[in-house]
Design a protein around this motif. Structure first.
Motif, PDB file in Angstrom:
ATOM      1  N   GLU A  29      44.083  37.537  60.989  1.00 32.83           N
ATOM      2  CA  GLU A  29      44.824  38.656  61.589  1.00 32.83           C
ATOM      3  C   GLU A  29      46.195  38.222  62.080  1.00 32.83           C
ATOM      4  OE1 GLU A  29      42.782  36.439  64.714  1.00 32.83           O
ATOM      5  OE2 GLU A  29      42.011  37.339  62.871  1.00 32.83           O
ATOM      6  N   LYS A  30      46.444  36.923  62.210  1.00 31.48           N
ATOM      7  CA  LYS A  30      47.746  36.415  62.657  1.00 31.48           C
ATOM      8  C   LYS A  30      48.725  36.188  61.504  1.00 31.48           C
ATOM      9  CE  LYS A  30      45.820  33.936  66.602  1.00 31.48           C
ATOM     10  NZ  LYS A  30      45.642  32.618  67.224  1.00 31.48           N
ATOM     11  N   THR A  31      48.258  36.296  60.264  1.00 29.54           N
ATOM     12  CA  THR A  31      49.097  35.986  59.105  1.00 29.54           C
ATOM     13  C   THR A  31      50.216  37.001  58.946  1.00 29.54           C
ATOM     14  OG1 THR A  31      47.248  34.911  57.991  1.00 29.54           O
ATOM     15  CG2 THR A  31      49.109  35.594  56.614  1.00 29.54           C
ATOM     16  N   VAL A  32      51.448  36.509  58.985  1.00 29.89           N
ATOM     17  CA  VAL A  32      52.645  37.328  58.788  1.00 29.89           C
ATOM     18  C   VAL A  32      53.218  37.073  57.399  1.00 29.89           C
ATOM     19  CG1 VAL A  32      55.002  37.770  59.608  1.00 29.89           C
ATOM     20  CG2 VAL A  32      53.155  37.341  61.255  1.00 29.89           C
ATOM     21  N   VAL A  33      53.216  35.815  56.974  1.00 31.86           N
ATOM     22  CA  VAL A  33      53.709  35.431  55.654  1.00 31.86           C
ATOM     23  C   VAL A  33      52.572  34.737  54.910  1.00 31.86           C
ATOM     24  CG1 VAL A  33      55.356  34.007  54.374  1.00 31.86           C
ATOM     25  CG2 VAL A  33      56.093  35.197  56.452  1.00 31.86           C
ATOM     26  N   LEU A  34      52.281  35.238  53.715  1.00 34.74           N
ATOM     27  CA  LEU A  34      51.272  34.634  52.855  1.00 34.74           C
ATOM     28  C   LEU A  34      51.985  33.794  51.812  1.00 34.74           C
ATOM     29  CD1 LEU A  34      48.285  34.421  51.900  1.00 34.74           C
ATOM     30  CD2 LEU A  34      48.773  36.397  50.427  1.00 34.74           C
ATOM     31  N   VAL A  35      51.716  32.488  51.807  1.00 30.88           N
ATOM     32  CA  VAL A  35      52.286  31.576  50.820  1.00 30.88           C
ATOM     33  C   VAL A  35      51.337  31.554  49.626  1.00 30.88           C
ATOM     34  CG1 VAL A  35      52.949  29.203  50.309  1.00 30.88           C
ATOM     35  CG2 VAL A  35      53.421  30.178  52.572  1.00 30.88           C
ATOM     36  N   ASP A  84      43.767  25.815  60.728  1.00 30.55           N
ATOM     37  CA  ASP A  84      43.927  26.509  62.011  1.00 30.55           C
ATOM     38  C   ASP A  84      45.360  26.375  62.529  1.00 30.55           C
ATOM     39  OD1 ASP A  84      41.279  27.309  61.989  1.00 30.55           O
ATOM     40  OD2 ASP A  84      40.592  25.706  63.314  1.00 30.55           O
ATOM     41  N   TRP A  85      45.939  25.191  62.367  1.00 33.58           N
ATOM     42  CA  TRP A  85      47.329  24.935  62.785  1.00 33.58           C
ATOM     43  C   TRP A  85      48.270  25.880  62.040  1.00 33.58           C
ATOM     44  CZ3 TRP A  85      51.615  23.075  60.034  1.00 33.58           C
ATOM     45  CH2 TRP A  85      52.664  22.530  60.779  1.00 33.58           C
ATOM     46  N   LEU A  86      48.051  26.033  60.746  1.00 30.74           N
ATOM     47  CA  LEU A  86      48.864  26.911  59.914  1.00 30.74           C
ATOM     48  C   LEU A  86      48.713  28.375  60.337  1.00 30.74           C
ATOM     49  CD1 LEU A  86      50.449  26.457  57.129  1.00 30.74           C
ATOM     50  CD2 LEU A  86      48.404  27.396  56.107  1.00 30.74           C
ATOM     51  N   LEU A  87      47.482  28.802  60.524  1.00 33.92           N
ATOM     52  CA  LEU A  87      47.212  30.187  60.913  1.00 33.92           C
ATOM     53  C   LEU A  87      47.807  30.514  62.284  1.00 33.92           C
ATOM     54  CD1 LEU A  87      43.518  30.491  59.690  1.00 33.92           C
ATOM     55  CD2 LEU A  87      45.532  31.564  58.664  1.00 33.92           C
ATOM     56  N   ALA A  88      47.763  29.569  63.201  1.00 30.65           N
ATOM     57  CA  ALA A  88      48.333  29.786  64.535  1.00 30.65           C
ATOM     58  C   ALA A  88      49.840  30.004  64.478  1.00 30.65           C
ATOM     59  CB  ALA A  88      48.025  28.587  65.435  1.00 30.65           C
ATOM     60  N   ARG A  89      50.501  29.547  63.421  1.00 32.23           N
ATOM     61  CA  ARG A  89      51.951  29.708  63.248  1.00 32.23           C
ATOM     62  C   ARG A  89      52.302  30.959  62.426  1.00 32.23           C
ATOM     63  NH1 ARG A  89      50.380  25.638  64.921  1.00 32.23           N
ATOM     64  NH2 ARG A  89      51.271  25.723  66.963  1.00 32.23           N
ATOM     65  N   GLY A  90      51.293  31.740  61.992  1.00 31.92           N
ATOM     66  CA  GLY A  90      51.551  32.983  61.262  1.00 31.92           C
ATOM     67  C   GLY A  90      51.577  32.860  59.754  1.00 31.92           C
ATOM     68  N   GLY A  92      49.668  32.094  56.010  1.00 30.65           N
ATOM     69  CA  GLY A  92      48.411  32.078  55.273  1.00 30.65           C
ATOM     70  C   GLY A  92      48.654  31.416  53.926  1.00 30.65           C
ATOM     71  N   LEU A  93      47.580  31.027  53.262  1.00 31.03           N
ATOM     72  CA  LEU A  93      47.664  30.366  51.959  1.00 31.03           C
ATOM     73  C   LEU A  93      46.687  30.990  50.982  1.00 31.03           C
ATOM     74  CD1 LEU A  93      47.545  26.553  52.836  1.00 31.03           C
ATOM     75  CD2 LEU A  93      49.539  27.881  52.164  1.00 31.03           C
ATOM     76  N   TRP A  94      47.131  31.067  49.742  1.00 33.11           N
ATOM     77  CA  TRP A  94      46.237  31.435  48.653  1.00 33.11           C
ATOM     78  C   TRP A  94      46.972  31.110  47.374  1.00 33.11           C
ATOM     79  CZ3 TRP A  94      43.663  36.879  47.642  1.00 33.11           C
ATOM     80  CH2 TRP A  94      42.366  36.696  47.143  1.00 33.11           C
ATOM     81  N   ASP A  95      46.396  31.473  46.261  1.00 34.38           N
ATOM     82  CA  ASP A  95      47.017  31.261  44.963  1.00 34.38           C
ATOM     83  C   ASP A  95      46.999  32.545  44.166  1.00 34.38           C
ATOM     84  OD1 ASP A  95      47.734  28.436  44.837  1.00 34.38           O
ATOM     85  OD2 ASP A  95      45.589  28.057  45.013  1.00 34.38           O
ATOM     86  N   VAL A  96      47.888  32.633  43.204  1.00 41.46           N
ATOM     87  CA  VAL A  96      47.923  33.792  42.319  1.00 41.46           C
ATOM     88  C   VAL A  96      46.642  33.850  41.491  1.00 41.46           C
ATOM     89  CG1 VAL A  96      49.063  34.772  40.295  1.00 41.46           C
ATOM     90  CG2 VAL A  96      50.425  33.987  42.212  1.00 41.46           C
ATOM     91  N   TYR A  97      46.214  32.697  40.987  1.00 41.57           N
ATOM     92  CA  TYR A  97      45.061  32.669  40.089  1.00 41.57           C
ATOM     93  C   TYR A  97      43.773  32.337  40.823  1.00 41.57           C
ATOM     94  CZ  TYR A  97      48.762  32.345  36.592  1.00 41.57           C
ATOM     95  OH  TYR A  97      49.872  32.567  35.836  1.00 41.57           O
TER      96      TYR A  97
END
Length: 191
Positions: A29-35, A84-90, A92-97
């Motif tokens: 719920e904290k994700t602002v930018v999804l990489v 958790d460190w990444l999520l706390a900074r806003g 998120g991570l995923w991949d196209v595939y």
């Protein structure tokens, strides 16, 4: 020469390509930018961790952008802490595939990919404002990602192409990559 010793002229069938499964999203719920990357490299798949290759600049760039927040150490025992460190900074991570056939780690070797279901991710990320594509292969799918998110998201999400953090992207220096990533995170008030 007996028939048993004669060389075979029949073609030997090629082994079936290996179909790799990607990693689950790191988002909240904290994700602002999804990489979004394209698909995890061989080192990441072996480790079951995003950006596990020691020469990849991803984690180094983020630590340089947030020096006041020490990044947990590398290694399997600290990966969940890194997430958790990444999520706390806003972020998120995923991949196209979601899955693909590939030998090695290069994007140019990806065959028969299946794209992830991005629409299902929106429920987990109500603050999502932008999708930052980590490299050209990911950004090639920006219109499809945008289309899958557009039906459920108002206003439209920003799509940004970032320089790949991969060691294969040697034409960009670390400092140049850092500046590009800083601009995107700053624009979304994550710095």
């Amino acid at each position: 020469m007996s028939d048993l010793c004669a060389p075979s002229l029949a073609p030997v069938p090629a082994p079936a390509p290996v179909r790799w499964q990607g990693l689950p999203p790191v988002a909240s719920e904290k994700t602002v930018v999804l990489v979004l990357g394209s698909f995890p490299g061989a080192a990441s798949l072996r480790a079951q961790q995003y950006y596990a290759h020691p020469q990849n600049h991803f984690w180094k760039i983020l630590q340089a952008l947030w020096p006041q927040h020490p990044l947990p150490a590398a290694g399997p025992e600290h990966y969940l802490q890194r997430c958790d460190w990444l999520l706390a900074r806003g972020l998120g991570l995923w991949d196209v595939y979601a899955s693909c056939e590939r030998e090695g780690s290069l994007d140019t070797s990806i065959r028969n990919p299946l794209v992830n279901d991005f629409a299902r991710l929106l429920g987990r990320c109500p603050r999502l404002a932008a999708v930052a594509h980590n490299g050209a292969e990911s950004f090639r799918h920006a219109p499809a990602v945008q289309a899958s998110l557009a039906a459920q998201h108002r206003p439209p999400l920003q799509a940004v192409r970032l320089p790949s953090t991969s060691p294969a992207n040697a034409s960009w220096s670390f400092d140049r990559k850092l500046a590009a990533w800083a601009a995107v995170l700053s624009a979304h008030r994550l710095l």
